[in-house]
Design a protein around this motif. Structure first.
Motif, PDB file in Angstrom:
ATOM      1  N   LEU A  45       0.835  -1.203   0.000  1.00  0.00           N
ATOM      2  CA  LEU A  45       0.000   0.000   0.000  1.00  0.00           C
ATOM      3  C   LEU A  45       0.872   1.257   0.000  1.00  0.00           C
ATOM      4  CD1 LEU A  45      -2.526  -1.277   2.701  1.00  0.00           C
ATOM      5  CD2 LEU A  45      -2.891  -1.176   0.216  1.00  0.00           C
ATOM      6  N   LEU A  46       0.260   2.400  -0.269  1.00  0.00           N
ATOM      7  CA  LEU A  46       1.017   3.668  -0.282  1.00  0.00           C
ATOM      8  C   LEU A  46       1.672   3.934   1.063  1.00  0.00           C
ATOM      9  CD1 LEU A  46      -1.474   5.904  -2.329  1.00  0.00           C
ATOM     10  CD2 LEU A  46       0.733   4.969  -3.084  1.00  0.00           C
ATOM     11  N   THR A  47       1.070   3.403   2.142  1.00  0.00           N
ATOM     12  CA  THR A  47       1.630   3.570   3.485  1.00  0.00           C
ATOM     13  C   THR A  47       2.879   2.712   3.687  1.00  0.00           C
ATOM     14  OG1 THR A  47       0.231   1.752   4.207  1.00  0.00           O
ATOM     15  CG2 THR A  47      -0.629   3.972   4.565  1.00  0.00           C
ATOM     16  N   GLY A  48       3.163   1.811   2.733  1.00  0.00           N
ATOM     17  CA  GLY A  48       4.299   0.896   2.872  1.00  0.00           C
ATOM     18  C   GLY A  48       3.887  -0.432   3.503  1.00  0.00           C
ATOM     19  N   ASN A  49       2.657  -0.512   4.037  1.00  0.00           N
ATOM     20  CA  ASN A  49       2.173  -1.764   4.637  1.00  0.00           C
ATOM     21  C   ASN A  49       1.765  -2.754   3.554  1.00  0.00           C
ATOM     22  OD1 ASN A  49       2.438  -0.681   7.167  1.00  0.00           O
ATOM     23  ND2 ASN A  49       0.291  -0.017   7.285  1.00  0.00           N
ATOM     24  N   GLU A  53      -1.516  -7.915   5.505  1.00  0.00           N
ATOM     25  CA  GLU A  53      -1.334  -7.602   6.933  1.00  0.00           C
ATOM     26  C   GLU A  53      -2.327  -6.537   7.374  1.00  0.00           C
ATOM     27  OE1 GLU A  53       2.849  -6.675   7.373  1.00  0.00           O
ATOM     28  OE2 GLU A  53       3.419  -8.737   6.845  1.00  0.00           O
ATOM     29  N   SER A  54      -2.532  -5.563   6.500  1.00  0.00           N
ATOM     30  CA  SER A  54      -3.477  -4.498   6.829  1.00  0.00           C
ATOM     31  C   SER A  54      -4.900  -5.066   7.000  1.00  0.00           C
ATOM     32  CB  SER A  54      -3.422  -3.441   5.729  1.00  0.00           C
ATOM     33  OG  SER A  54      -4.618  -2.750   5.645  1.00  0.00           O
ATOM     34  N   ILE A  55      -5.279  -6.012   6.128  1.00  0.00           N
ATOM     35  CA  ILE A  55      -6.631  -6.611   6.246  1.00  0.00           C
ATOM     36  C   ILE A  55      -6.758  -7.318   7.601  1.00  0.00           C
ATOM     37  CG2 ILE A  55      -8.222  -8.380   5.332  1.00  0.00           C
ATOM     38  CD1 ILE A  55      -7.080  -7.776   2.518  1.00  0.00           C
ATOM     39  N   ASN A  56      -5.735  -8.059   7.978  1.00  0.00           N
ATOM     40  CA  ASN A  56      -5.812  -8.792   9.255  1.00  0.00           C
ATOM     41  C   ASN A  56      -5.755  -7.866  10.467  1.00  0.00           C
ATOM     42  OD1 ASN A  56      -6.239 -11.308   8.159  1.00  0.00           O
ATOM     43  ND2 ASN A  56      -4.055 -11.736   7.929  1.00  0.00           N
ATOM     44  N   GLN A  57      -5.088  -6.708  10.325  1.00  0.00           N
ATOM     45  CA  GLN A  57      -5.033  -5.774  11.458  1.00  0.00           C
ATOM     46  C   GLN A  57      -6.364  -5.079  11.692  1.00  0.00           C
ATOM     47  OE1 GLN A  57      -1.732  -3.323  10.307  1.00  0.00           O
ATOM     48  NE2 GLN A  57      -0.255  -4.911  10.916  1.00  0.00           N
ATOM     49  N   VAL A  58      -6.995  -4.608  10.615  1.00  0.00           N
ATOM     50  CA  VAL A  58      -8.210  -3.782  10.799  1.00  0.00           C
ATOM     51  C   VAL A  58      -9.501  -4.491  10.369  1.00  0.00           C
ATOM     52  CG1 VAL A  58      -6.986  -1.587  10.705  1.00  0.00           C
ATOM     53  CG2 VAL A  58      -7.836  -2.574   8.595  1.00  0.00           C
ATOM     54  N   ASN A  59      -9.371  -5.753   9.870  1.00  0.00           N
ATOM     55  CA  ASN A  59     -10.522  -6.538   9.407  1.00  0.00           C
ATOM     56  C   ASN A  59     -11.293  -5.827   8.284  1.00  0.00           C
ATOM     57  OD1 ASN A  59     -13.677  -7.785  10.366  1.00  0.00           O
ATOM     58  ND2 ASN A  59     -11.973  -9.068   9.744  1.00  0.00           N
ATOM     59  N   GLU A  60     -10.504  -5.150   7.438  1.00  0.00           N
ATOM     60  CA  GLU A  60     -11.093  -4.369   6.357  1.00  0.00           C
ATOM     61  C   GLU A  60     -10.109  -4.349   5.196  1.00  0.00           C
ATOM     62  OE1 GLU A  60     -12.862  -0.760   8.437  1.00  0.00           O
ATOM     63  OE2 GLU A  60     -12.168   0.083   6.530  1.00  0.00           O
ATOM     64  N   CYS A  62      -8.740  -1.958   2.890  1.00  0.00           N
ATOM     65  CA  CYS A  62      -8.796  -0.497   2.735  1.00  0.00           C
ATOM     66  C   CYS A  62      -8.607  -0.070   1.283  1.00  0.00           C
ATOM     67  CB  CYS A  62      -7.788   0.177   3.643  1.00  0.00           C
ATOM     68  SG  CYS A  62      -6.122  -0.293   3.225  1.00  0.00           S
ATOM     69  N   LYS A  63      -8.132  -0.980   0.411  1.00  0.00           N
ATOM     70  CA  LYS A  63      -7.959  -0.611  -1.003  1.00  0.00           C
ATOM     71  C   LYS A  63      -9.196  -0.946  -1.840  1.00  0.00           C
ATOM     72  CE  LYS A  63      -5.034  -0.863  -5.041  1.00  0.00           C
ATOM     73  NZ  LYS A  63      -3.781  -1.283  -5.633  1.00  0.00           N
ATOM     74  N   TYR A  64      -9.741  -2.165  -1.673  1.00  0.00           N
ATOM     75  CA  TYR A  64     -10.814  -2.595  -2.573  1.00  0.00           C
ATOM     76  C   TYR A  64     -12.213  -2.540  -1.958  1.00  0.00           C
ATOM     77  CZ  TYR A  64      -7.091  -4.071  -5.676  1.00  0.00           C
ATOM     78  OH  TYR A  64      -6.002  -4.074  -6.513  1.00  0.00           O
ATOM     79  N   LEU A  65     -12.303  -2.426  -0.631  1.00  0.00           N
ATOM     80  CA  LEU A  65     -13.628  -2.315   0.006  1.00  0.00           C
ATOM     81  C   LEU A  65     -13.501  -1.537   1.317  1.00  0.00           C
ATOM     82  CD1 LEU A  65     -16.634  -3.333  -0.409  1.00  0.00           C
ATOM     83  CD2 LEU A  65     -16.075  -5.159   1.206  1.00  0.00           C
ATOM     84  N   PRO A  66     -13.098  -0.262   1.209  1.00  0.00           N
ATOM     85  CA  PRO A  66     -12.861   0.507   2.442  1.00  0.00           C
ATOM     86  C   PRO A  66     -14.151   0.708   3.240  1.00  0.00           C
ATOM     87  CG  PRO A  66     -12.674   1.920   0.501  1.00  0.00           C
ATOM     88  CD  PRO A  66     -12.820   0.517  -0.005  1.00  0.00           C
ATOM     89  N   GLY A  67     -14.022   0.709   4.545  1.00  0.00           N
ATOM     90  CA  GLY A  67     -15.149   1.060   5.423  1.00  0.00           C
ATOM     91  C   GLY A  67     -16.049  -0.100   5.781  1.00  0.00           C
ATOM     92  N   ILE A  68     -15.735  -1.319   5.320  1.00  0.00           N
ATOM     93  CA  ILE A  68     -16.611  -2.466   5.592  1.00  0.00           C
ATOM     94  C   ILE A  68     -15.838  -3.533   6.366  1.00  0.00           C
ATOM     95  CG2 ILE A  68     -18.037  -4.314   4.559  1.00  0.00           C
ATOM     96  CD1 ILE A  68     -19.229  -1.594   3.921  1.00  0.00           C
ATOM     97  N   LYS A  69     -16.311  -3.861   7.569  1.00  0.00           N
ATOM     98  CA  LYS A  69     -15.686  -4.943   8.351  1.00  0.00           C
ATOM     99  C   LYS A  69     -16.050  -6.286   7.704  1.00  0.00           C
ATOM    100  CE  LYS A  69     -13.917  -2.297  11.514  1.00  0.00           C
ATOM    101  NZ  LYS A  69     -12.507  -1.931  11.308  1.00  0.00           N
TER     102      LYS A  69
END
Ligand code: NAD
Ligand code: 13P
Length: 288
Positions: A45-49, A53-60, A62-69
């Motif tokens: 991701l642009l954040t470098g993450n 890993e990001s999906i598992n951290q926030v259960n979302e 953020c690139k293809y379906l932001p805002g949905i758990k």
């Protein structure tokens, strides 16, 4: 009966929504293990993450379906082999062009008796002729593959707005019923039809009509013209499908996978949107 374990191959817009639907059901149905492994094509991701890993951290996603758990029991896994190794029910939901490569990597890695379903709307066009995605999966992996198609714009199902879907199967009704149980929600009603080619061709060919509908929008030709495009398009979808597979049934075109998907995609789909942008830019540039 042994419990079923589900893996989802793909984690884009529809892949994530399908995982969310399935994961909600696996926690409620005793015949399924809760955990749903979702294979993620790894991206940084642009954040470098890393995306997985990001999906598992926030259960979302953020690139293809932001805002949905997605549900706590959805586990993102960038390792394809690991994601599928314990599963006996495999859901394929990547863009169609990646399926062949993915299947080749999975040869000899699946559980005995594994079943598949494809949510992919598209086909491979080879020099020998067109090849449906479910057939590609069956041919490469030697497993049975159903299809699920319908008027299913992912962003609407993500917020639990009502829709219907159609599962197409070949011969094995029991398996089709098991897939229907896995997907059915009060806001997602699934019917089964013994016409796999018809269901899959509906999901594939409506995209061509949606591009025509988008061009009509971009040229401001009006609703009557767009309705004509949809009517003639549906008739051509039916004729073309029967030419490829004479077994295709007329009734399939009245299921969600047929006329309903054609309507929703011509009103709100991405194929419509890209064609409208093309026409508005004088056919020069794509600005979506
Ligand atoms: P998407 O268009 O949102 O995302 C593309 C996905 O492809 C991402 O997960 C990306 O990481 C992945 N990807 C990129 N390069 C890759 C590669 N080399 N190998 C493997 N994967 C790669 O995806 P989507 O909307 O989930 O679409 C998947 C399928 O679902 C398509 O066939 C589409 O027609 C169908 N579908 C989509 C919707 C919808 O509303 N989005 C609804 C019904 C059916
Ligand atoms: P698009 O890929 O055109 O967005 O269509 C989505 C879809 O298949 C709705 O059922």
């Amino acid at each position: 009966h042994a419990k079923n374990r589900v893996a989802v191959i793909g984690s884009g817009n529809w892949g994530c929504v399908a995982s969310r639907l399935i994961a909600s059901n696996t926690t409620k149905l005793p015949s399924f293990y809760d955990e749903v492994r979702m294979w993620v094509f790894e991206e940084v991701l642009l954040t470098g993450n890393k995306l997985s890993e990001s999906i598992n951290q926030v259960n979302e996603n953020c690139k293809y379906l932001p805002g949905i758990k997605l549900g706590a029991n959805v586990i993102a896994d960038p390792d394809l082999e690991n994601a599928v190794k314990d599963a006996n029910m495999l859901v394929f939901v990547t863009p169609h062009q990646f399926v062949e490569g993915i299947c080749k990597k999975l040869v000899g890695k699946l559980r005995l008796g594994a079943q598949a379903i494809s949510l992919i709307k598209g086909m491979e066009v080879k020099t020998e002729g067109p090849c449906m995605i479910s057939k590609l999966i069956t041919d490469i992996l030697g497993i049975n593959c159903c299809v699920l198609m319908g008027a299913n714009i992912a962003s609407e199902i993500a917020v639990e707005k009502f829709s219907e879907a159609t599962i197409g199967y070949k011969k094995d009704k029991e398996v089709a019923i098991r897939w229907a149980k896995l997907f059915t929600m009060p806001y997602f009603l699934v019917s089964i039809v013994e016409d796999i080619e018809g269901v899959e061709l509906c999901g594939t060919l409506k995209n061509v009509v949606a591009i025509a509908a988008g061009l009509v929008d971009g040229l401001d030709m009006g609703n009557n013209t767009k309705a004509a495009i949809m009517r003639i398009g549906l008739r051509e979808m039916c004729a073309f499908s029967k030419l490829l597979f004479p077994s295709v049934r007329d009734n399939t075109f009245f299921e969600s996978c047929g006329v309903a998907d054609l309507i929703t995609t011509c009103l709100g789909g991405r194929n419509r949107r890209v064609a409208e942008a093309f026409a508005r830019n004088g056919g020069k540039r794509f600005l979506v």
